[in-house]
Design a protein around this motif. Structure first.
Motif, PDB file in Angstrom:
ATOM      1  N   VAL A 171     -12.230  87.913 -44.692  1.00  0.00           N
ATOM      2  CA  VAL A 171     -11.057  87.218 -44.153  1.00  0.00           C
ATOM      3  C   VAL A 171      -9.949  88.216 -43.822  1.00  0.00           C
ATOM      4  N   SER A 172      -9.669  89.137 -44.724  1.00  0.00           N
ATOM      5  CA  SER A 172      -8.600  90.109 -44.496  1.00  0.00           C
ATOM      6  C   SER A 172      -8.896  91.003 -43.303  1.00  0.00           C
ATOM      7  N   ASP A 173     -10.150  91.396 -43.138  1.00  0.00           N
ATOM      8  CA  ASP A 173     -10.518  92.239 -41.993  1.00  0.00           C
ATOM      9  C   ASP A 173     -10.374  91.472 -40.685  1.00  0.00           C
ATOM     10  N   VAL A 174     -10.768  90.204 -40.685  1.00  0.00           N
ATOM     11  CA  VAL A 174     -10.615  89.380 -39.480  1.00  0.00           C
ATOM     12  C   VAL A 174      -9.131  89.239 -39.153  1.00  0.00           C
ATOM     13  N   ALA A 175      -8.311  88.947 -40.152  1.00  0.00           N
ATOM     14  CA  ALA A 175      -6.868  88.797 -39.931  1.00  0.00           C
ATOM     15  C   ALA A 175      -6.260  90.096 -39.412  1.00  0.00           C
ATOM     16  N   ALA A 176      -6.652  91.224 -39.975  1.00  0.00           N
ATOM     17  CA  ALA A 176      -6.115  92.512 -39.526  1.00  0.00           C
ATOM     18  C   ALA A 176      -6.494  92.787 -38.078  1.00  0.00           C
ATOM     19  N   ALA A 177      -7.745  92.508 -37.709  1.00  0.00           N
ATOM     20  CA  ALA A 177      -8.182  92.744 -36.337  1.00  0.00           C
ATOM     21  C   ALA A 177      -7.448  91.834 -35.357  1.00  0.00           C
ATOM     22  N   LEU A 178      -7.223  90.581 -35.745  1.00  0.00           N
ATOM     23  CA  LEU A 178      -6.537  89.642 -34.862  1.00  0.00           C
ATOM     24  C   LEU A 178      -5.057  89.976 -34.710  1.00  0.00           C
ATOM     25  N   SER A 179      -4.453  90.516 -35.761  1.00  0.00           N
ATOM     26  CA  SER A 179      -3.016  90.806 -35.714  1.00  0.00           C
ATOM     27  C   SER A 179      -2.698  92.179 -35.142  1.00  0.00           C
ATOM     28  N   ALA A 180      -3.715  92.998 -34.885  1.00  0.00           N
ATOM     29  CA  ALA A 180      -3.486  94.348 -34.377  1.00  0.00           C
ATOM     30  C   ALA A 180      -3.012  94.358 -32.933  1.00  0.00           C
ATOM     31  N   GLY A 181      -3.128  93.243 -32.254  1.00  0.00           N
ATOM     32  CA  GLY A 181      -2.736  93.171 -30.852  1.00  0.00           C
ATOM     33  C   GLY A 181      -3.891  93.590 -29.963  1.00  0.00           C
ATOM     34  N   GLY A 182      -3.911  93.058 -28.781  1.00  0.00           N
ATOM     35  CA  GLY A 182      -4.995  93.364 -27.870  1.00  0.00           C
ATOM     36  C   GLY A 182      -6.239  92.565 -28.199  1.00  0.00           C
ATOM     37  N   ASP A 183      -7.323  92.950 -27.561  1.00  0.00           N
ATOM     38  CA  ASP A 183      -8.600  92.261 -27.734  1.00  0.00           C
ATOM     39  C   ASP A 183      -9.269  92.750 -29.013  1.00  0.00           C
TER      40      ASP A 183
END
Length: 177
Positions: free
Chosen positions: A53-65
């Motif tokens: 969950v944390s990795d998904v959230a980090a990837a989504l919040s990093a900006g961009g695709d």
């Protein structure tokens, strides 16, 4: 390493060797651990099938695709109660007939359902894999998304709950794992 055998005190691995009887009485060691090579293969494969969950959230919040799409496989009523922002809503039963209209086969999909007590995300991942999609399942599902304090959407708008200290580190974003 400490080894405790039935009827003995703890010692180091060089001080004490567990007897077959002690191992048989120990529910953890009743089935011997896998070899290091087998364990590496298993855990490596596990990471190919699961996302945190944390990795998904980090990837989504990093900006961009982020390079993947998140798919909520729950019912509409469940979706309305709360879902990951930006997720695609596609209940598992509808995947065979609607996935082709909603998803690009060249983009990996991360599925989720309610939480660790539900295998709906697993069923959705299986259905997508059978249709030729690259797929991972988000461990913890929506329950851990909300419990870790990440923002979610409901039919009323966006919400965020305080992170549960049993599932998320206090005062930091990094759990150290």
């Amino acid at each position: 390493m400490t080894v405790t055998t039935a009827g003995s005190t703890a010692g180091t691995a060089t001080d004490s060797v567990a007897t077959p009887e002690a191992i048989a009485a120990n529910p953890v060691l009743r089935v011997a651990p896998a070899s290091p090579a087998a364990a590496a293969a298993y855990f490596g494969a596990s990471l190919a099938f699961h996302a945190d969950v944390s990795d998904v959230a980090a990837a989504l919040s990093a900006g961009g695709d982020p390079g993947f799409v998140v798919l909520d496989s729950r019912s509409t009523a469940s979706w309305d109660q709360g879902h990951v922002p930006g997720a695609v809503h596609l209940p598992t039963a509808l995947i065979p007939e609607q996935a082709g209209q909603l998803l690009d086969r060249s983009v990996p999909v991360v599925t989720y359902c309610w939480g660790p007590g539900c295998n709906g995300g697993t069923r959705a991942a299986l259905a997508l894999a059978e249709l030729g999609y690259q797929v991972k399942e988000m461990l913890g599902g929506f329950e851990y998304w909300a419990r870790e304090g990440f923002e979610f959407e409901t039919w009323q708008g966006r919400e965020r709950r305080a992170a549960d200290p049993l599932t998320s580190p206090v005062d930091t974003d990094d759990c150290g794992c």
